[in-house]
Write an enzyme that holds these catalytic residues in place. Sequence first.
Site, PDB file in Angstrom:
ATOM      1  N   CYS A 137       7.078  -4.292  15.914  1.00  0.00           N
ATOM      2  CA  CYS A 137       6.606  -3.223  16.977  1.00  0.00           C
ATOM      3  C   CYS A 137       5.147  -3.673  17.452  1.00  0.00           C
ATOM      4  O   CYS A 137       4.376  -3.738  16.544  1.00  0.00           O
ATOM      5  CB  CYS A 137       6.810  -1.781  16.493  1.00  0.00           C
ATOM      6  SG  CYS A 137       8.436  -1.355  15.928  1.00  0.00           S
ATOM      7  N   CYS A 195       7.016  -6.560   7.746  1.00  0.00           N
ATOM      8  CA  CYS A 195       7.981  -5.978   8.371  1.00  0.00           C
ATOM      9  C   CYS A 195       8.553  -7.011   9.287  1.00  0.00           C
ATOM     10  O   CYS A 195       7.572  -7.439  10.141  1.00  0.00           O
ATOM     11  CB  CYS A 195       7.777  -4.640   9.105  1.00  0.00           C
ATOM     12  SG  CYS A 195       9.168  -3.604   9.891  1.00  0.00           S
ATOM     13  N   CYS A 209       2.080  -1.672  15.891  1.00  0.00           N
ATOM     14  CA  CYS A 209       1.891  -1.349  14.499  1.00  0.00           C
ATOM     15  C   CYS A 209       1.383  -2.653  13.604  1.00  0.00           C
ATOM     16  O   CYS A 209       1.661  -3.889  13.761  1.00  0.00           O
ATOM     17  CB  CYS A 209       3.417  -1.310  13.799  1.00  0.00           C
ATOM     18  SG  CYS A 209       3.541  -1.151  12.168  1.00  0.00           S
ATOM     19  N   GLU A 268       0.826  -1.295   0.075  1.00  0.00           N
ATOM     20  CA  GLU A 268       0.105  -0.047   0.004  1.00  0.00           C
ATOM     21  C   GLU A 268       0.847   1.278  -0.001  1.00  0.00           C
ATOM     22  O   GLU A 268       2.065   1.301   0.547  1.00  0.00           O
ATOM     23  CB  GLU A 268      -0.889   0.062   1.209  1.00  0.00           C
ATOM     24  CG  GLU A 268      -1.989  -1.025   1.187  1.00  0.00           C
ATOM     25  CD  GLU A 268      -2.709  -1.352   2.300  1.00  0.00           C
ATOM     26  OE1 GLU A 268      -3.852  -1.649   2.304  1.00  0.00           O
ATOM     27  OE2 GLU A 268      -2.325  -1.074   3.647  1.00  0.00           O
ATOM     28  N   CYS A 322       3.247   8.738   0.533  1.00  0.00           N
ATOM     29  CA  CYS A 322       3.824   7.777   1.627  1.00  0.00           C
ATOM     30  C   CYS A 322       4.008   6.478   0.907  1.00  0.00           C
ATOM     31  O   CYS A 322       3.124   5.900   0.434  1.00  0.00           O
ATOM     32  CB  CYS A 322       2.948   8.049   2.790  1.00  0.00           C
ATOM     33  SG  CYS A 322       3.209   6.721   4.054  1.00  0.00           S
ATOM     34  N   CYS A 331      -0.809   6.081   9.684  1.00  0.00           N
ATOM     35  CA  CYS A 331       0.267   5.651  10.300  1.00  0.00           C
ATOM     36  C   CYS A 331       0.025   4.058  10.855  1.00  0.00           C
ATOM     37  O   CYS A 331      -0.959   4.312  11.807  1.00  0.00           O
ATOM     38  CB  CYS A 331       1.094   6.289  11.182  1.00  0.00           C
ATOM     39  SG  CYS A 331       1.619   7.898  10.503  1.00  0.00           S
TER      40      CYS A 331
HETATM   41  N1  SAH Z   1       9.540   1.175   9.784  1.00  0.00           N
HETATM   42  C1  SAH Z   1       9.504   2.721   9.739  1.00  0.00           C
HETATM   43  C2  SAH Z   1       8.813   3.294   8.964  1.00  0.00           C
HETATM   44  C3  SAH Z   1       7.243   3.042   8.879  1.00  0.00           C
HETATM   45  S1  SAH Z   1       6.206   2.903  10.417  1.00  0.00           S
HETATM   46  C4  SAH Z   1       9.589   3.316  11.020  1.00  0.00           C
HETATM   47  O1  SAH Z   1       9.105   2.540  12.109  1.00  0.00           O
HETATM   48  O2  SAH Z   1       9.828   4.506  11.583  1.00  0.00           O
HETATM   49  C5  SAH Z   1       5.973   4.833  10.261  1.00  0.00           C
HETATM   50  C6  SAH Z   1       5.552   5.436  11.313  1.00  0.00           C
HETATM   51  O3  SAH Z   1       4.388   4.915  11.977  1.00  0.00           O
HETATM   52  C7  SAH Z   1       6.503   5.237  12.479  1.00  0.00           C
HETATM   53  O4  SAH Z   1       6.844   6.359  13.111  1.00  0.00           O
HETATM   54  C8  SAH Z   1       5.764   4.277  13.686  1.00  0.00           C
HETATM   55  O5  SAH Z   1       6.025   4.623  14.732  1.00  0.00           O
HETATM   56  C9  SAH Z   1       4.194   4.746  13.208  1.00  0.00           C
HETATM   57  N2  SAH Z   1       3.074   3.924  13.738  1.00  0.00           N
HETATM   58  C10 SAH Z   1       3.190   2.528  13.531  1.00  0.00           C
HETATM   59  N3  SAH Z   1       2.035   2.018  14.092  1.00  0.00           N
HETATM   60  C11 SAH Z   1       1.181   2.990  14.230  1.00  0.00           C
HETATM   61  C12 SAH Z   1      -0.090   3.118  14.836  1.00  0.00           C
HETATM   62  N4  SAH Z   1      -0.915   2.041  15.258  1.00  0.00           N
HETATM   63  N5  SAH Z   1      -0.594   4.452  15.049  1.00  0.00           N
HETATM   64  C13 SAH Z   1       0.137   5.719  14.906  1.00  0.00           C
HETATM   65  N6  SAH Z   1       1.493   5.514  14.337  1.00  0.00           N
HETATM   66  C14 SAH Z   1       2.232   4.314  13.995  1.00  0.00           C
HETATM   67 FE1  SF4 Z   2       7.994  -2.086  11.050  1.00  0.00          FE
HETATM   68 FE2  SF4 Z   2       5.821  -0.872  11.996  1.00  0.00          FE
HETATM   69 FE3  SF4 Z   2       7.952  -1.070  13.506  1.00  0.00          FE
HETATM   70 FE4  SF4 Z   2       7.976   0.852  11.310  1.00  0.00          FE
HETATM   71  S1  SF4 Z   2       6.534   0.787  13.101  1.00  0.00           S
HETATM   72  S2  SF4 Z   2       9.579  -0.685  12.092  1.00  0.00           S
HETATM   73  S3  SF4 Z   2       6.680  -0.543   9.847  1.00  0.00           S
HETATM   74  S4  SF4 Z   2       6.944  -2.772  12.615  1.00  0.00           S
END
Ligand code: SAH
Ligand code: SF4
Length: 351
Positions: A117, A113, A120, A93, A106, A335
């Site tokens: 995290c 991934c 996420c 996406e 974006c 995000c």
């Molecule tokens: N992997 C990279 C880029 C993709 S994630 C990273 O982690 O930076 C992009 C952003 O989305 C990151 O700052 C992450 O902390 C945020 N993010 C992930 N899950 C989220 C959620 N459920 N609500 C708000 N932001 C989120």
């Molecule tokens: Fe991967 Fe999501 Fe963590 Fe970014 S925030 S590193 S996309 S698991």
Amino acid sequence: MRNEVNLFGCSPAELAEHLARSGQPAFRGGQLFQWMHRHGCMDFAQMTNLPLALRASLASAFRLESLDLHQRQQSSDGSVKYLFRLADGATIEAVYLEMNHGVTLCISSQVGCIQGCSFCLTARMGFVRNLSAAEMVGQVSAIRADRSLEPPFNVVMMGMGEPLLNLANTLRTLEILTHPQGYGLSAKRITVSTSGHVRNLLELGKLAKLPRIAISLNATTDELRDQLMPVNRQWKIAELIAACRSLPLGSGDRLTFEYVLLGGINDTTQDAKRLVSLLGDLSCRVNLIPFNATPELPYRQPDSASLEAFLAILERASLRATVRWSKGRDVGAACGQLATPFQGPSLSQRV
Ligand code: SAH
Ligand code: SF4
């Protein structure tokens, strides 16, 4: 037989190499690059300043493939979520966003991934594979064509995946997007967002022209960050911040620290004070992102009182901070909401 090399993801130097092997002068590589990335032309036959015989030999020896747009979902706030189906059946996406400072695309860097995290949704997919540079630039080129968009615009690598774990293709993508014969975007219009893979962050820091860099910090103690972001078990907060300090930023350039606010978890006034002591003397800004809730994830948004108290502490310490309410939430484009089911190769590709 399918031609192996897709020229669409090649840097200008790689194109020149391919052409040199067929006895062509280097400037032909520049012309080809310009057709693909400045004019969005994906058909060798239409590249009218290339000799006819060269157009025919390129068409028989190479592929020229961007991405197939599979689905488009329009949000009520003007943003659009795009779903692309890749040649192996995987889907990714990307999101078109209209922000105060112009259009921002974006894009994703990986299918899924590996970083895991806990807040996420992409993490729930696990890691499937890296995207090629053709697939990363392809997201930009397909959205550009769909919206009749002309550069300059901004590109953020904040979609699915960790760009620094796909470093070679991320660097090639930066080169294609910033090259004057291509999109000609200033490196400052491109943001690489990372969960904090320190070794590759330092590698990125060696670029002659640094893109904007965003660090997803999300916690102020190792104890909590270890739980939320497993990458922290390898690279602790102190090591990450030390690496950030060592990046050769231009004068006036700032790092961005992203901080997803999880209600009751990392949104207390103590967290805000620790954030100030971690970042207070760095040239940076903080993006506070209220958690985007989905039923699959066990967190909640912060309440508005704690959000305001948190922000006030940063402001009092003169730490630049903004609250970024994610766009596209109604279509799952915000995000952390990007995740697609992995589909294996389609029937036609297996036979
Ligand atoms: N992997 C990279 C880029 C993709 S994630 C990273 O982690 O930076 C992009 C952003 O989305 C990151 O700052 C992450 O902390 C945020 N993010 C992930 N899950 C989220 C959620 N459920 N609500 C708000 N932001 C989120
Ligand atoms: Fe991967 Fe999501 Fe963590 Fe970014 S925030 S590193 S996309 S698991």
